[in-house]
Design a protein around this motif. Structure first.
Motif, PDB file in Angstrom:
ATOM      1  N   THR A 177      12.520  -5.212   4.268  1.00 57.88           N
ATOM      2  CA  THR A 177      12.467  -6.632   3.928  1.00 57.88           C
ATOM      3  C   THR A 177      11.232  -6.882   3.085  1.00 57.88           C
ATOM      4  OG1 THR A 177      11.130  -7.126   5.856  1.00 57.88           O
ATOM      5  CG2 THR A 177      13.495  -7.309   6.124  1.00 57.88           C
ATOM      6  N   ASN A 178      11.287  -7.903   2.262  1.00 56.97           N
ATOM      7  CA  ASN A 178      10.088  -8.368   1.568  1.00 56.97           C
ATOM      8  C   ASN A 178      10.041  -9.882   1.642  1.00 56.97           C
ATOM      9  OD1 ASN A 178      10.441  -5.576  -0.351  1.00 56.97           O
ATOM     10  ND2 ASN A 178       8.418  -6.153   0.389  1.00 56.97           N
ATOM     11  N   PHE A 182       6.061  -9.323  11.426  1.00 55.25           N
ATOM     12  CA  PHE A 182       4.718  -9.855  11.647  1.00 55.25           C
ATOM     13  C   PHE A 182       4.558 -10.398  13.063  1.00 55.25           C
ATOM     14  CE2 PHE A 182       4.942 -10.742   6.912  1.00 55.25           C
ATOM     15  CZ  PHE A 182       4.297  -9.564   6.613  1.00 55.25           C
ATOM     16  N   LYS A 220       3.694   4.227  -3.909  1.00 59.42           N
ATOM     17  CA  LYS A 220       4.283   5.470  -3.404  1.00 59.42           C
ATOM     18  C   LYS A 220       5.594   5.824  -4.109  1.00 59.42           C
ATOM     19  CE  LYS A 220       3.461   3.877   0.785  1.00 59.42           C
ATOM     20  NZ  LYS A 220       3.465   3.673   2.228  1.00 59.42           N
ATOM     21  N   GLY A 232       0.108  -7.387   1.912  1.00 59.73           N
ATOM     22  CA  GLY A 232      -0.146  -5.964   1.717  1.00 59.73           C
ATOM     23  C   GLY A 232       0.753  -5.123   2.617  1.00 59.73           C
ATOM     24  N   ARG A 233       0.859  -5.532   3.878  1.00 59.33           N
ATOM     25  CA  ARG A 233       1.737  -4.819   4.820  1.00 59.33           C
ATOM     26  C   ARG A 233       3.184  -4.948   4.384  1.00 59.33           C
ATOM     27  NH1 ARG A 233       0.273  -3.854   9.861  1.00 59.33           N
ATOM     28  NH2 ARG A 233       1.945  -2.341   9.631  1.00 59.33           N
ATOM     29  N   ASP A 234       3.547  -6.158   3.990  1.00 58.65           N
ATOM     30  CA  ASP A 234       4.928  -6.446   3.619  1.00 58.65           C
ATOM     31  C   ASP A 234       5.368  -5.593   2.428  1.00 58.65           C
ATOM     32  OD1 ASP A 234       7.236  -8.263   4.091  1.00 58.65           O
ATOM     33  OD2 ASP A 234       6.886  -8.720   1.987  1.00 58.65           O
ATOM     34  N   PHE A 266      -2.521 -11.586  -4.920  1.00 57.07           N
ATOM     35  CA  PHE A 266      -3.833 -10.944  -4.815  1.00 57.07           C
ATOM     36  C   PHE A 266      -4.740 -11.444  -5.932  1.00 57.07           C
ATOM     37  CE2 PHE A 266      -0.813  -7.759  -3.074  1.00 57.07           C
ATOM     38  CZ  PHE A 266      -1.191  -7.898  -1.757  1.00 57.07           C
ATOM     39  N   PHE A 300       2.289  -3.849  -7.112  1.00 52.60           N
ATOM     40  CA  PHE A 300       1.508  -3.459  -5.930  1.00 52.60           C
ATOM     41  C   PHE A 300       2.293  -2.522  -5.009  1.00 52.60           C
ATOM     42  CE2 PHE A 300      -0.327  -3.824  -1.748  1.00 52.60           C
ATOM     43  CZ  PHE A 300      -1.681  -3.892  -1.988  1.00 52.60           C
ATOM     44  N   ALA A 303       5.746  -3.711   9.910  1.00 51.38           N
ATOM     45  CA  ALA A 303       6.164  -4.509   8.750  1.00 51.38           C
ATOM     46  C   ALA A 303       6.314  -3.662   7.491  1.00 51.38           C
ATOM     47  CB  ALA A 303       5.155  -5.629   8.505  1.00 51.38           C
ATOM     48  N   ASN A 304       5.403  -2.678   7.322  1.00 54.35           N
ATOM     49  CA  ASN A 304       5.443  -1.917   6.076  1.00 54.35           C
ATOM     50  C   ASN A 304       6.593  -0.918   6.011  1.00 54.35           C
ATOM     51  OD1 ASN A 304       3.747  -0.931   8.157  1.00 54.35           O
ATOM     52  ND2 ASN A 304       3.025   0.692   6.817  1.00 54.35           N
ATOM     53  N   GLU A 330       2.355  -1.143   2.605  1.00 51.24           N
ATOM     54  CA  GLU A 330       1.130  -0.396   2.866  1.00 51.24           C
ATOM     55  C   GLU A 330       0.769  -0.406   4.350  1.00 51.24           C
ATOM     56  OE1 GLU A 330       0.135   1.586   0.948  1.00 51.24           O
ATOM     57  OE2 GLU A 330       0.045   0.905  -1.124  1.00 51.24           O
TER      58      GLU A 330
END
Lengths: 375, 367
Positions: free
Chosen positions: B84-85, B59, B109, A214-216, B94, B105, B79-80, A219
């Motif tokens: 990077t992903n 992280f 925004k 979720g953070r990645d 999820f 997801f 991280a947000n 969010e």
């Protein structure tokens, strides 16, 4: 292996009768099921004799006529008509529902942060100690805990004397004892562990990498909580709500000790009719009616939570509910209206409203189900 | 396979340290990763490769040092907010959302309209070969499909760097090999910098432009796959990447151009100075060579460089290949060599005598 064989047999047969037979065989007559039935039989027998039979008797009593010191075997609906048109029953039942809802809301809202803390912030090796500490209140008898609340909330109790000593208040607060408030406070404390544990279990089951994902995906911690943690913890929250709501609505001890005249609940009314007025049929009708109310409340709650999930889904941006939710709300309102009109004509207003709520929500559930199967 | 060396830098580590309490997990990592590169972090479990990847994702906080992404210092960037992903080892799909909702997801925004987002989601699904899977429940997917959803979910956001944390380790062998090829193709297609963490040396060799081999929180060697295989920096790297034989040796004399070496079984020979690995005095001197650099000579075949007699001590038959453990006459240890099986040529038995040929140019000198 047996299952597969029977299923194949069932599908090759074209007649409905044989399919039903196959299903019966599969469900009840297969060796595993028979074995299972044997194993639960002592408990089942016990439950039947001590639970189902008395319940059935109460159900039976509620349709009989009360004579002086005897019960006359004349079938009647009179007890129900009296119950549902009685302003006392209406008031007490509404208070019971109100108290239960308040207790449920207070308990679950307080339990969630607690469960969240233990699940996310306590070291794994110390979690069992924390859970153990949460269950400590169970070490003392419930009666003693109730009396302790008496000491805390009383006229010269801990809260009042502390606040007066600090000069915050000049006269003791009387709004916290011998009314519905004290019942809510005591019950919320008593049921906290029952709410914490299911929520804790649901939170524990959440794969922590989902939160990192979720953070990645951009969010913030708060939005990750809203979009990932909360939806995944919802099953735990729902079971916490059920576990707290269902027993508190019928609670007898707490309101009779702490409720005062203004805090009595349905169980106290039943006790009054059975033991003080010696009117078994009326007491039974009251008991059955309040059970029915719990059932209706659960249907309402279930339908609302389904609707809530859709609204929530649309709000956090991954569902196309939008217009369909408005349509659902309109449908519920219309069904409410129709039911109320029918109910007012047929019987008392209170009964009408309850009926309306129930039918409206069953309609909502059916509609949601049809929407789901379409998707 | 290899990229032009003049690519701009995408990620830069400057003396990165990470402590967990007393445990020193990263011990001064300094390295650069170029834009558009397929880069692998390779090492045994506990070597710090995943920790290093997670410092890029945000992280893990680092204890000291600098991590830069696209010339920006990432200190204090959560991280947000990093470009990077990540594709997680568990895929982290999820479970309460559908495939399309999973892939979309990160678009909450995004200023695009709902229809444009839906189109982007279906394009991303098409890219990973999951066209038409959008409405499925995520928990009903197979391992390979989850992996593809995780890829689509990360790539739809067009990150500057895609981080892959052992993404193939949960798949079976066939599926893994297929996904390796697909990942390489995908990387070329999107041109994004891929950083892969893996403990599988074969996977790293197959997929990467460059590989950093890590041991105990340090980078032992950072090179392209060929250099890494041909000339490992030390015996530990050599052992980790493929199989390497070591034969104790002695340096007789040394000039700036060449080194004169003596090894029991190999005799006395000369190697070029650049065939020596490691710093002087790091390890016991030994010559190392890969199993395929030794050849058994059959009938009247002639050796191109050198040859000696040996005894076969063990035979392992693989179908297309046969591995032999042989001992050169006079050598203190047995060595493994591999031969491609050719129709009409017999597989030797244990105890057989064989002529073995090698080239001194293929040797690596560890000292």
């Amino acid at each position: 292996m047996i299952k597969i064989g029977l299923q194949a047999e069932g599908t090759t047969e074209s007649l409905g009768g044989t399919m039903a037979q196959g299903r019966l065989q599969r469900r009840i007559l297969n060796p595993e099921a028979i074995n299972g039935l044997k194993m639960i039989s002592p408990t089942a027998l016990y439950a039947t004799l001590l639970l189902a039979v008395p319940l059935f008797l109460i159900f039976l009593y509620s349709f009989l006529t009360d004579g002086y010191l005897t019960i006359e075997r004349i079938p009647t609906f009179g007890n129900y008509v009296e119950t549902w048109t009685s302003p006392v029953f209406e008031k007490v039942l509404m208070r019971s529902l109100g108290v239960s809802m308040a207790v449920t809301a207070a308990t679950v809202l307080a339990a969630f942060p607690m469960a969240y803390f233990v699940s996310f912030y306590v070291e794994p090796s110390k979690k069992s100690i924390w859970l153990f500490l949460i269950t400590i209140p169970f070490w003392t008898s419930y009666l003693i805990r109730v009396f302790l609340w008496l000491v805390i909330l009383g006229y010269n109790g801990v809260i009042n004397s502390t606040l007066m000593g600090l000069g915050v208040i000049t006269e003791p607060i009387t709004a916290i004892l011998y009314n519905a408030n004290s019942v809510v406070i005591t019950l919320a404390h008593a049921y906290a562990p029952f709410a914490i544990l299911p929520i804790f279990v649901a939170l524990e089951k959440i794969d922590r990498s989902l939160l990192e994902a979720g953070r990645d995906l951009g969010e913030s911690p708060l939005m990750t909580f809203v979009r990932v943690t909360l939806p995944l913890a919802l099953p735990g929250v729902v079971s916490a709500i059920m576990i707290v709501f269902i027993p508190t609505i019928g609670d007898y001890v707490t309101p009779s000790l702490l409720g005062g005249p203004e805090g009595k609940m349905v169980a106290n009314l039943v006790q009054l009719q059975y033991l003080k007025l010696d009117n078994y049929p009326m007491g039974s009708a009251t008991a059955v009616s309040s059970m029915a109310m719990v059932g209706i409340a659960l249907i309402v709650g279930f339908a609302q939570s389904k609707l809530f999930r859709r609204v929530y889904g649309a709000f956090i941006g991954y569902s196309n509910a939008g217009l369909s939710i408005l349509a659902a709300l309109a449908a519920v309102l219309i069904s409410f209206g129709a039911c109320i009109v029918v109910g007012v004509v047929a019987s008392g207003a209170f009964f009408a409203i309850v009926l309306a709520v129930a039918i409206g929500h069953i309609a909502l559930l059916i509609w949601l189900k049809s929407q789901e199967s379409k998707a | 396979m290899t990229l032009p060396a003049e690519q701009p830098t995408m990620i830069e580590f400057k003396d990165v340290h990470k402590y967990y309490g007393d445990y020193h997990a990263l011990r001064g990592i300094t390295a650069t990763i170029r834009a558009g590169e397929f880069f692998s972090l390779l090492g045994p479990s506990g070597c710090g490769k995943t920790t290093l990847l997670r410092t890029i994702a945000g992280f893990e906080d680092i204890s000291s040092g600098v991590v830069m992404i696209d010339a920006k210092d990432m200190a204090g960037v959560p991280a947000n907010q990093r470009p990077t992903n990540m594709v997680f080892q568990s895929y982290a799909i999820f479970p309460h959302l559908t495939v399309a909702e999973n892939v979309g997801f990160g678009l909450r925004k995004d200023p695009r309209t709902k229809e444009e987002k839906a189109k982007a989601v279906s394009e991303a699904l098409e890219m990973v070969g999951l066209t038409g899977f959008g409405a499925r429940a995520a928990h009903a997917l197979s391992g390979g499909q989850r992996q593809r959803v995780a890829l689509a979910r990360a790539l739809i956001l067009k990150p500057k760097v895609l981080l892959l944390d052992e993404p193939l380790s949960a798949l079976d062998k066939k599926m893994r090999e297929q996904m390796q090829v697909e990942l390489i193709k995908l990387q070329r297609q999107v041109g994004i910098t891929f950083i892969l963490v893996t403990h599988d040396q074969e996977e790293a060799l197959v997929m990467s432009d460059r590989i950093a081999v890590m041991f105990d929180g340090e980078i032992a060697q950072l090179d392209d796959p060929e250099t890494l295989y041909r000339k490992p920096a030390n015996r530990r790297v050599a052992n980790f990447i493929g199989t390497m034989n070591f034969l104790p040796a002695k340096i007789v004399s040394e000039t700036s151009q060449s080194i004169q070496v003596e090894a029991a079984g190999f005799g006395s020979f000369t190697v070029a100075a650049d065939q020596a690995s490691g710093k002087k005095g790091d390890e016991e001197t030994a010559v190392g060579f890969r199993p395929e650099t030794l050849t058994i000579l059959f009938d009247d075949q002639k050796a191109s460089d050198r040859e000696a007699m040996a005894t076969v001590e063990e035979v392992v038959y693989y179908g297309d290949m046969t591995y032999y453990d042989i001992r050169l006459d006079g050598a203190p240890v047995a060595m493994r060599l591999s031969m491609r099986n050719v129709p009409g040529r017999p597989v030797l038995d244990i105890g057989a005598r064989a002529r073995v040929a090698w080239s001194t140019a293929a040797l690596v000198l560890f000292r």
